[in-house]
Design a protein around this motif. Sequence first.
Motif, PDB file in Angstrom:
ATOM      1  N   LEU A 205     -30.254  15.670   0.451  1.00  0.00           N
ATOM      2  CA  LEU A 205     -30.535  15.583   2.157  1.00  0.00           C
ATOM      3  C   LEU A 205     -32.081  16.007   2.434  1.00  0.00           C
ATOM      4  N   LEU A 206     -32.493  15.816   3.332  1.00  0.00           N
ATOM      5  CA  LEU A 206     -34.029  15.877   3.723  1.00  0.00           C
ATOM      6  C   LEU A 206     -33.788  17.129   4.969  1.00  0.00           C
ATOM      7  N   VAL A 207     -34.765  18.073   4.919  1.00  0.00           N
ATOM      8  CA  VAL A 207     -34.680  19.112   5.774  1.00  0.00           C
ATOM      9  C   VAL A 207     -36.047  19.665   6.110  1.00  0.00           C
ATOM     10  N   PHE A 208     -36.202  19.939   7.423  1.00  0.00           N
ATOM     11  CA  PHE A 208     -37.658  20.312   7.563  1.00  0.00           C
ATOM     12  C   PHE A 208     -38.014  21.732   7.107  1.00  0.00           C
TER      13      PHE A 208
ATOM     14  N   MET B 193     -25.894  16.953   9.243  1.00  0.00           N
ATOM     15  CA  MET B 193     -25.102  17.734   9.573  1.00  0.00           C
ATOM     16  C   MET B 193     -25.520  18.605  10.681  1.00  0.00           C
ATOM     17  N   MET B 194     -24.588  18.993  11.599  1.00  0.00           N
ATOM     18  CA  MET B 194     -25.043  19.733  12.813  1.00  0.00           C
ATOM     19  C   MET B 194     -23.812  20.593  13.220  1.00  0.00           C
ATOM     20  N   VAL B 195     -24.119  21.673  13.776  1.00  0.00           N
ATOM     21  CA  VAL B 195     -23.175  22.662  14.390  1.00  0.00           C
ATOM     22  C   VAL B 195     -23.729  22.765  15.879  1.00  0.00           C
TER      23      VAL B 195
ATOM     24  N   GLY C 218     -31.325  27.763   3.847  1.00  0.00           N
ATOM     25  CA  GLY C 218     -30.384  28.926   3.386  1.00  0.00           C
ATOM     26  C   GLY C 218     -28.884  28.600   2.950  1.00  0.00           C
ATOM     27  N   LEU C 219     -28.595  27.775   3.951  1.00  0.00           N
ATOM     28  CA  LEU C 219     -27.224  27.506   3.682  1.00  0.00           C
ATOM     29  C   LEU C 219     -27.165  26.415   2.680  1.00  0.00           C
ATOM     30  N   TYR C 220     -28.031  25.513   2.351  1.00  0.00           N
ATOM     31  CA  TYR C 220     -27.988  24.664   0.924  1.00  0.00           C
ATOM     32  C   TYR C 220     -28.328  25.278  -0.062  1.00  0.00           C
ATOM     33  N   ARG C 221     -29.341  26.295  -0.014  1.00  0.00           N
ATOM     34  CA  ARG C 221     -29.459  27.133  -1.278  1.00  0.00           C
ATOM     35  C   ARG C 221     -28.416  27.751  -1.607  1.00  0.00           C
TER      36      ARG C 221
ATOM     37  N   ALA D  96     -26.969  16.513  22.063  1.00  0.00           N
ATOM     38  CA  ALA D  96     -27.737  18.009  22.130  1.00  0.00           C
ATOM     39  C   ALA D  96     -28.264  18.485  21.081  1.00  0.00           C
ATOM     40  N   VAL D  97     -28.135  18.097  20.143  1.00  0.00           N
ATOM     41  CA  VAL D  97     -29.090  18.551  18.831  1.00  0.00           C
ATOM     42  C   VAL D  97     -30.218  17.891  18.808  1.00  0.00           C
ATOM     43  N   ALA D  98     -30.243  16.534  19.202  1.00  0.00           N
ATOM     44  CA  ALA D  98     -31.413  15.975  19.303  1.00  0.00           C
ATOM     45  C   ALA D  98     -32.577  16.499  19.955  1.00  0.00           C
TER      46      ALA D  98
ATOM     47  N   HIS E 265     -39.329  24.213   8.381  1.00  0.00           N
ATOM     48  CA  HIS E 265     -39.273  25.468   9.361  1.00  0.00           C
ATOM     49  C   HIS E 265     -37.586  25.648   9.581  1.00  0.00           C
ATOM     50  N   ASN E 266     -36.674  24.738   9.013  1.00  0.00           N
ATOM     51  CA  ASN E 266     -35.351  25.142   9.439  1.00  0.00           C
ATOM     52  C   ASN E 266     -34.689  26.127   8.316  1.00  0.00           C
ATOM     53  N   HIS E 267     -34.950  27.320   8.576  1.00  0.00           N
ATOM     54  CA  HIS E 267     -34.537  28.241   7.498  1.00  0.00           C
ATOM     55  C   HIS E 267     -33.098  28.445   7.464  1.00  0.00           C
ATOM     56  N   ALA E 268     -32.332  28.379   8.705  1.00  0.00           N
ATOM     57  CA  ALA E 268     -30.848  28.563   8.449  1.00  0.00           C
ATOM     58  C   ALA E 268     -30.292  27.433   7.505  1.00  0.00           C
ATOM     59  N   ALA E 269     -30.803  26.056   7.725  1.00  0.00           N
ATOM     60  CA  ALA E 269     -30.101  25.177   6.921  1.00  0.00           C
ATOM     61  C   ALA E 269     -30.596  25.200   5.451  1.00  0.00           C
TER      62      ALA E 269
ATOM     63  N   GLU F   7     -23.978  26.978  20.183  1.00  0.00           N
ATOM     64  CA  GLU F   7     -23.311  28.336  20.521  1.00  0.00           C
ATOM     65  C   GLU F   7     -22.158  28.637  19.285  1.00  0.00           C
ATOM     66  N   TYR F   8     -22.038  27.587  18.420  1.00  0.00           N
ATOM     67  CA  TYR F   8     -21.000  28.048  17.213  1.00  0.00           C
ATOM     68  C   TYR F   8     -21.832  28.370  15.722  1.00  0.00           C
ATOM     69  N   ARG F   9     -23.037  28.450  15.788  1.00  0.00           N
ATOM     70  CA  ARG F   9     -23.769  28.661  14.729  1.00  0.00           C
ATOM     71  C   ARG F   9     -23.623  29.819  14.289  1.00  0.00           C
ATOM     72  N   GLY F  10     -23.611  30.217  12.789  1.00  0.00           N
ATOM     73  CA  GLY F  10     -23.819  31.532  12.195  1.00  0.00           C
ATOM     74  C   GLY F  10     -22.381  32.143  11.933  1.00  0.00           C
ATOM     75  N   ARG F  11     -21.425  31.267  12.267  1.00  0.00           N
ATOM     76  CA  ARG F  11     -19.910  31.767  11.906  1.00  0.00           C
ATOM     77  C   ARG F  11     -19.235  31.096  10.842  1.00  0.00           C
ATOM     78  N   GLY F  12     -20.002  30.310   9.839  1.00  0.00           N
ATOM     79  CA  GLY F  12     -19.195  29.773   8.925  1.00  0.00           C
ATOM     80  C   GLY F  12     -18.925  28.389   9.036  1.00  0.00           C
ATOM     81  N   VAL F  13     -19.094  27.693  10.074  1.00  0.00           N
ATOM     82  CA  VAL F  13     -18.730  26.328  10.210  1.00  0.00           C
ATOM     83  C   VAL F  13     -19.638  25.481   9.316  1.00  0.00           C
ATOM     84  N   GLY F  14     -20.866  25.715   9.448  1.00  0.00           N
ATOM     85  CA  GLY F  14     -21.911  24.586   8.414  1.00  0.00           C
ATOM     86  C   GLY F  14     -21.305  24.835   6.987  1.00  0.00           C
ATOM     87  N   ARG F  15     -21.030  26.104   6.523  1.00  0.00           N
ATOM     88  CA  ARG F  15     -20.621  26.302   5.085  1.00  0.00           C
ATOM     89  C   ARG F  15     -19.219  25.356   4.880  1.00  0.00           C
TER      90      ARG F  15
HETATM   91  C1  LIG Z   1     -27.849  24.095   9.834  1.00  0.00           C
HETATM   92  C2  LIG Z   1     -26.474  24.501  10.259  1.00  0.00           C
HETATM   93  C3  LIG Z   1     -25.675  23.171  10.099  1.00  0.00           C
HETATM   94  C4  LIG Z   1     -25.924  25.793   9.719  1.00  0.00           C
HETATM   95  O1  LIG Z   1     -24.556  26.030  10.342  1.00  0.00           O
HETATM   96  P1  LIG Z   1     -23.907  27.496  10.671  1.00  0.00           P
HETATM   97  O2  LIG Z   1     -22.645  27.049  11.009  1.00  0.00           O
HETATM   98  O3  LIG Z   1     -25.084  27.962  11.632  1.00  0.00           O
HETATM   99  O4  LIG Z   1     -24.248  28.002   9.144  1.00  0.00           O
HETATM  100  P2  LIG Z   1     -22.931  29.213   8.393  1.00  0.00           P
HETATM  101  O5  LIG Z   1     -22.604  30.023   9.580  1.00  0.00           O
HETATM  102  O6  LIG Z   1     -22.134  28.193   7.950  1.00  0.00           O
HETATM  103  O7  LIG Z   1     -23.981  29.920   7.535  1.00  0.00           O
HETATM  104  C5  LIG Z   1     -24.053  29.487   6.206  1.00  0.00           C
HETATM  105  C6  LIG Z   1     -25.090  30.240   5.486  1.00  0.00           C
HETATM  106  O8  LIG Z   1     -26.423  29.528   6.043  1.00  0.00           O
HETATM  107  C7  LIG Z   1     -27.494  30.435   5.852  1.00  0.00           C
HETATM  108  N1  LIG Z   1     -27.864  30.806   7.348  1.00  0.00           N
HETATM  109  C8  LIG Z   1     -27.129  30.438   8.533  1.00  0.00           C
HETATM  110  N2  LIG Z   1     -28.026  30.911   9.611  1.00  0.00           N
HETATM  111  C9  LIG Z   1     -28.998  31.353   9.104  1.00  0.00           C
HETATM  112  C10 LIG Z   1     -30.368  31.629   9.574  1.00  0.00           C
HETATM  113  N3  LIG Z   1     -30.367  32.118  11.212  1.00  0.00           N
HETATM  114  N4  LIG Z   1     -31.431  32.307   8.903  1.00  0.00           N
HETATM  115  C11 LIG Z   1     -31.229  32.012   7.611  1.00  0.00           C
HETATM  116  N5  LIG Z   1     -29.935  31.704   6.850  1.00  0.00           N
HETATM  117  C12 LIG Z   1     -28.885  31.232   7.763  1.00  0.00           C
HETATM  118  C13 LIG Z   1     -26.862  31.585   5.279  1.00  0.00           C
HETATM  119  O9  LIG Z   1     -27.131  31.554   3.888  1.00  0.00           O
HETATM  120  C14 LIG Z   1     -25.306  31.499   5.632  1.00  0.00           C
HETATM  121  O10 LIG Z   1     -24.485  32.258   4.677  1.00  0.00           O
HETATM  122  P3  LIG Z   1     -24.072  33.916   5.461  1.00  0.00           P
HETATM  123  O11 LIG Z   1     -23.398  33.724   6.680  1.00  0.00           O
HETATM  124  O12 LIG Z   1     -23.111  34.103   4.078  1.00  0.00           O
HETATM  125  O13 LIG Z   1     -25.070  34.598   4.963  1.00  0.00           O
HETATM  126  C15 LIG Z   1     -26.644  24.797  11.905  1.00  0.00           C
HETATM  127  O14 LIG Z   1     -27.533  26.084  12.047  1.00  0.00           O
HETATM  128  C16 LIG Z   1     -27.125  23.638  12.771  1.00  0.00           C
HETATM  129  O15 LIG Z   1     -26.462  22.750  13.000  1.00  0.00           O
HETATM  130  N6  LIG Z   1     -28.381  23.605  13.176  1.00  0.00           N
HETATM  131  C17 LIG Z   1     -29.285  22.678  13.776  1.00  0.00           C
HETATM  132  C18 LIG Z   1     -29.107  21.059  13.198  1.00  0.00           C
HETATM  133  C19 LIG Z   1     -29.510  21.228  11.710  1.00  0.00           C
HETATM  134  O16 LIG Z   1     -30.342  21.913  11.542  1.00  0.00           O
HETATM  135  N7  LIG Z   1     -28.949  20.502  10.923  1.00  0.00           N
HETATM  136  C20 LIG Z   1     -29.090  20.256   9.415  1.00  0.00           C
HETATM  137  C21 LIG Z   1     -30.609  19.308   9.183  1.00  0.00           C
HETATM  138  S1  LIG Z   1     -31.138  19.373   7.635  1.00  0.00           S
END
Ligand SMILES: CC(C)(COP(=O)(O)OP(=O)(O)OC[C@H]1O[C@@H](n2cnc3c(N)ncnc32)[C@H](O)[C@@H]1OP(=O)(O)O)[C@@H](O)C(=O)NCCC(=O)NCCS
Length: 154
Positions: free
Chosen positions: A108-111, A76-78, A119-122, A15-17, A113-117, A81-89
């Motif tokens: 790790l290697l990240v693209f 990693m991947m979430v 942000g989480l890693y930082r 699904a993520v691919a 444009h992957n701002h969520a990832a 529909e469950y993203r943004g809820r602390g699962v990745g953290r």
């Molecule tokens: C990247 C990924 C694993 C993060 O998992 P997640 O469960 O959505 O992340 P969390 O809810 O635990 O968020 C943790 C932190 O990430 C950052 N973050 C999450 N979503 C964000 C967004 N849309 N924009 C910016 N920062 C974001 C924030 O710092 C957040 O902390 P906060 O909630 O205290 O602000 C998930 O978005 C995902 O599976 N993405 C697709 C696959 C992928 O990108 N894998 C990683 C490849 S390198």
Amino acid sequence: MRVEDIDTVLELFEAVAAERRYIGTEPGFDRAVYRARLAARVDDRQRPSFVARIDGRLIGHLSISQHHEFGPTLGMMVAAEYRGRGVGRALLQQACAWATAAGYPLSLLVFPHNHAARGLYRSMGFLEVERFERDAVRANGEVWDTILMRKTFS
Ligand SMILES: CC(C)(COP(=O)(O)OP(=O)(O)OC[C@H]1O[C@@H](n2cnc3c(N)ncnc32)[C@H](O)[C@@H]1OP(=O)(O)O)[C@@H](O)C(=O)NCCC(=O)NCCS
């Protein structure tokens, strides 16, 4: 991750691919090869895999591989529909606990444009070490940069 999780992890991976935006693998990957890789790491303490569940449903996965150049490297991947809820953290905290106990840095290697990832890693103390220009060839012919991030635990 347990043996009985492998099929669900593969479905999540597919699904993520299929989003074609966040991970290096795109649709059309060899499922048997990925299945064998997952199976091989179930009891491998040097390459652990973690899963996240909500109400018994597997909705997240993190695995650590041994990269020939970077050492322990995570992917990693979430489920979307469950993203943004602390699962990745939560998954990343498990990986960091493993690395702390093992005494290894984590990479790790990240693209870009992957701002969520990113942000989480930082937010978990990973630093951006190097940007590799035109590193990843995509199925549509585009070539994307990647960013190497790393956290040390000593
Ligand atoms: C990247 C990924 C694993 C993060 O998992 P997640 O469960 O959505 O992340 P969390 O809810 O635990 O968020 C943790 C932190 O990430 C950052 N973050 C999450 N979503 C964000 C967004 N849309 N924009 C910016 N920062 C974001 C924030 O710092 C957040 O902390 P906060 O909630 O205290 O602000 C998930 O978005 C995902 O599976 N993405 C697709 C696959 C992928 O990108 N894998 C990683 C490849 S390198």
